[in-house]
Design a protein around this motif. Sequence first.
Motif, PDB file in Angstrom:
ATOM      1  N   ILE A  31       8.687   9.343  10.821  1.00  8.67           N
ATOM      2  CA  ILE A  31       9.871   8.495  11.008  1.00  8.67           C
ATOM      3  C   ILE A  31      11.099   9.358  11.269  1.00  8.67           C
ATOM      4  O   ILE A  31      11.381  10.281  10.513  1.00  8.67           O
ATOM      5  N   SER A  32      11.844   9.015  12.321  1.00  6.02           N
ATOM      6  CA  SER A  32      13.063   9.759  12.624  1.00  6.02           C
ATOM      7  C   SER A  32      14.318   8.953  12.299  1.00  6.02           C
ATOM      8  O   SER A  32      15.353   9.527  11.961  1.00  6.02           O
ATOM      9  N   VAL A  33      14.223   7.639  12.410  1.00  8.37           N
ATOM     10  CA  VAL A  33      15.365   6.770  12.129  1.00  8.37           C
ATOM     11  C   VAL A  33      14.863   5.513  11.422  1.00  8.37           C
ATOM     12  O   VAL A  33      13.817   4.974  11.797  1.00  8.37           O
ATOM     13  N   MET A  34      15.616   5.066  10.440  1.00  9.63           N
ATOM     14  CA  MET A  34      15.333   3.778   9.805  1.00  9.63           C
ATOM     15  C   MET A  34      16.582   2.930   9.864  1.00  9.63           C
ATOM     16  O   MET A  34      17.703   3.451   9.887  1.00  9.63           O
ATOM     17  N   GLY A  35      16.372   1.625   9.895  1.00  6.97           N
ATOM     18  CA  GLY A  35      17.530   0.760  10.007  1.00  6.97           C
ATOM     19  C   GLY A  35      17.261  -0.641   9.511  1.00  6.97           C
ATOM     20  O   GLY A  35      16.130  -0.981   9.139  1.00  6.97           O
ATOM     21  N   TRP A  36      18.322  -1.402   9.489  1.00  2.00           N
ATOM     22  CA  TRP A  36      18.257  -2.816   9.148  1.00  2.00           C
ATOM     23  C   TRP A  36      18.814  -3.628  10.314  1.00  2.00           C
ATOM     24  O   TRP A  36      19.898  -3.328  10.818  1.00  2.00           O
ATOM     25  N   TYR A  37      18.045  -4.608  10.729  1.00  3.05           N
ATOM     26  CA  TYR A  37      18.477  -5.575  11.725  1.00  3.05           C
ATOM     27  C   TYR A  37      18.591  -6.938  11.038  1.00  3.05           C
ATOM     28  O   TYR A  37      18.042  -7.148   9.958  1.00  3.05           O
ATOM     29  N   ARG A  38      19.286  -7.849  11.697  1.00  2.00           N
ATOM     30  CA  ARG A  38      19.319  -9.214  11.192  1.00  2.00           C
ATOM     31  C   ARG A  38      19.299 -10.197  12.357  1.00  2.00           C
ATOM     32  O   ARG A  38      19.720  -9.871  13.465  1.00  2.00           O
ATOM     33  N   GLN A  39      18.792 -11.368  12.045  1.00  2.00           N
ATOM     34  CA  GLN A  39      18.736 -12.418  13.053  1.00  2.00           C
ATOM     35  C   GLN A  39      19.084 -13.746  12.401  1.00  2.00           C
ATOM     36  O   GLN A  39      18.389 -14.208  11.492  1.00  2.00           O
ATOM     37  N   ALA A  40      20.190 -14.311  12.856  1.00  2.00           N
ATOM     38  CA  ALA A  40      20.619 -15.624  12.385  1.00  2.00           C
ATOM     39  C   ALA A  40      20.002 -16.695  13.282  1.00  2.00           C
ATOM     40  O   ALA A  40      19.634 -16.418  14.431  1.00  2.00           O
ATOM     41  N   PRO A  41      19.901 -17.926  12.779  1.00  2.00           N
ATOM     42  CA  PRO A  41      19.308 -19.000  13.589  1.00  2.00           C
ATOM     43  C   PRO A  41      20.013 -19.160  14.926  1.00  2.00           C
ATOM     44  O   PRO A  41      21.246 -19.224  14.981  1.00  2.00           O
ATOM     45  N   GLY A  42      19.231 -19.163  15.993  1.00  2.00           N
ATOM     46  CA  GLY A  42      19.782 -19.360  17.320  1.00  2.00           C
ATOM     47  C   GLY A  42      20.467 -18.151  17.913  1.00  2.00           C
ATOM     48  O   GLY A  42      21.054 -18.244  18.998  1.00  2.00           O
ATOM     49  N   GLN A  43      20.391 -17.027  17.215  1.00  2.00           N
ATOM     50  CA  GLN A  43      21.051 -15.820  17.717  1.00  2.00           C
ATOM     51  C   GLN A  43      20.031 -14.705  17.928  1.00  2.00           C
ATOM     52  O   GLN A  43      18.922 -14.747  17.411  1.00  2.00           O
ATOM     53  N   GLU A  44      20.451 -13.715  18.691  1.00  2.00           N
ATOM     54  CA  GLU A  44      19.587 -12.573  18.928  1.00  2.00           C
ATOM     55  C   GLU A  44      19.604 -11.643  17.720  1.00  2.00           C
ATOM     56  O   GLU A  44      20.553 -11.618  16.946  1.00  2.00           O
ATOM     57  N   ARG A  45      18.523 -10.888  17.598  1.00  2.00           N
ATOM     58  CA  ARG A  45      18.468  -9.900  16.538  1.00  2.00           C
ATOM     59  C   ARG A  45      19.464  -8.787  16.829  1.00  2.00           C
ATOM     60  O   ARG A  45      19.562  -8.307  17.968  1.00  2.00           O
ATOM     61  N   GLU A  46      20.206  -8.375  15.802  1.00  2.00           N
ATOM     62  CA  GLU A  46      21.191  -7.313  15.996  1.00  2.00           C
ATOM     63  C   GLU A  46      21.001  -6.206  14.972  1.00  2.00           C
ATOM     64  O   GLU A  46      20.572  -6.450  13.836  1.00  2.00           O
ATOM     65  N   LEU A  47      21.345  -5.001  15.408  1.00  2.00           N
ATOM     66  CA  LEU A  47      21.297  -3.847  14.520  1.00  2.00           C
ATOM     67  C   LEU A  47      22.485  -3.896  13.575  1.00  2.00           C
ATOM     68  O   LEU A  47      23.629  -3.963  14.010  1.00  2.00           O
ATOM     69  N   SER A  99       9.638   6.147  15.111  1.00  2.00           N
ATOM     70  CA  SER A  99       9.000   7.442  14.894  1.00  2.00           C
ATOM     71  C   SER A  99       9.467   8.449  15.942  1.00  2.00           C
ATOM     72  O   SER A  99      10.113   8.107  16.936  1.00  2.00           O
ATOM     73  N   THR A 100       9.097   9.699  15.711  1.00  2.00           N
ATOM     74  CA  THR A 100       9.416  10.756  16.662  1.00  2.00           C
ATOM     75  C   THR A 100       8.668  10.560  17.975  1.00  2.00           C
ATOM     76  O   THR A 100       8.997  11.192  18.974  1.00  2.00           O
ATOM     77  N   TYR A 101       7.667   9.691  17.979  1.00  2.00           N
ATOM     78  CA  TYR A 101       6.929   9.360  19.200  1.00  2.00           C
ATOM     79  C   TYR A 101       7.489   8.109  19.871  1.00  2.00           C
ATOM     80  O   TYR A 101       6.857   7.536  20.755  1.00  2.00           O
ATOM     81  N   ASP A 102       8.674   7.668  19.410  1.00  2.00           N
ATOM     82  CA  ASP A 102       9.342   6.482  19.957  1.00  2.00           C
ATOM     83  C   ASP A 102       8.543   5.203  19.744  1.00  2.00           C
ATOM     84  O   ASP A 102       8.620   4.273  20.552  1.00  2.00           O
ATOM     85  N   ILE A 103       7.780   5.153  18.680  1.00  2.00           N
ATOM     86  CA  ILE A 103       7.094   3.929  18.303  1.00  2.00           C
ATOM     87  C   ILE A 103       7.963   3.198  17.284  1.00  2.00           C
ATOM     88  O   ILE A 103       8.450   3.815  16.332  1.00  2.00           O
ATOM     89  N   THR A 104       8.156   1.902  17.483  1.00  2.00           N
ATOM     90  CA  THR A 104       9.008   1.105  16.609  1.00  2.00           C
ATOM     91  C   THR A 104       8.154   0.239  15.694  1.00  2.00           C
ATOM     92  O   THR A 104       7.186  -0.394  16.145  1.00  2.00           O
ATOM     93  N   TYR A 105       8.519   0.218  14.439  1.00  8.27           N
ATOM     94  CA  TYR A 105       7.825  -0.580  13.438  1.00  8.27           C
ATOM     95  C   TYR A 105       8.802  -1.570  12.815  1.00  8.27           C
ATOM     96  O   TYR A 105       9.998  -1.270  12.663  1.00  8.27           O
ATOM     97  N   TRP A 106       8.276  -2.724  12.417  1.00  4.45           N
ATOM     98  CA  TRP A 106       9.092  -3.767  11.818  1.00  4.45           C
ATOM     99  C   TRP A 106       8.458  -4.289  10.542  1.00  4.45           C
ATOM    100  O   TRP A 106       7.234  -4.380  10.436  1.00  4.45           O
TER     101      TRP A 106
END
Length: 116
Positions: A31-47, A99-106
């Motif tokens: 893992i190279s970066v970790m974060g939190w996103y959120r998504q409200a009803p009817g809206q796009e997911r945002e970082l 990840s360092t291989y540019d794979i995204t996990y959720w």
Amino acid sequence: QVQLVESGGGLVQPGGSLRLSCVASGSIFSISVMGWYRQAPGQERELVASITRGGSTSYVDSVKGRFTISTNNVKNLVYLQMNSLKPEDTAVYYCNAVSTYDITYWGKGTLVTVSS
């Protein structure tokens, strides 16, 4: 592979606080970066916030000064301390890892509801 499991969501009154936690397991060394996103009803997911393995952080403008992202020394836990919560913070919050291989996990997400 990396698995992510969030916890800590719930119902809180405006002005209150919550701390979200995300446990990472599997190939956490990748893992190279970790974060939190959120998504409200009817809206796009945002970082909302992110943190690099080196400890650099970034936040969306709407949460600056109110939210803090952090990790533990082993880098398998990431937290999001949320203070002065507002109704507009209501959303499903997702833990994210890249990840360092540019794979995204959720993770599957945890619901935060800010309401009186």
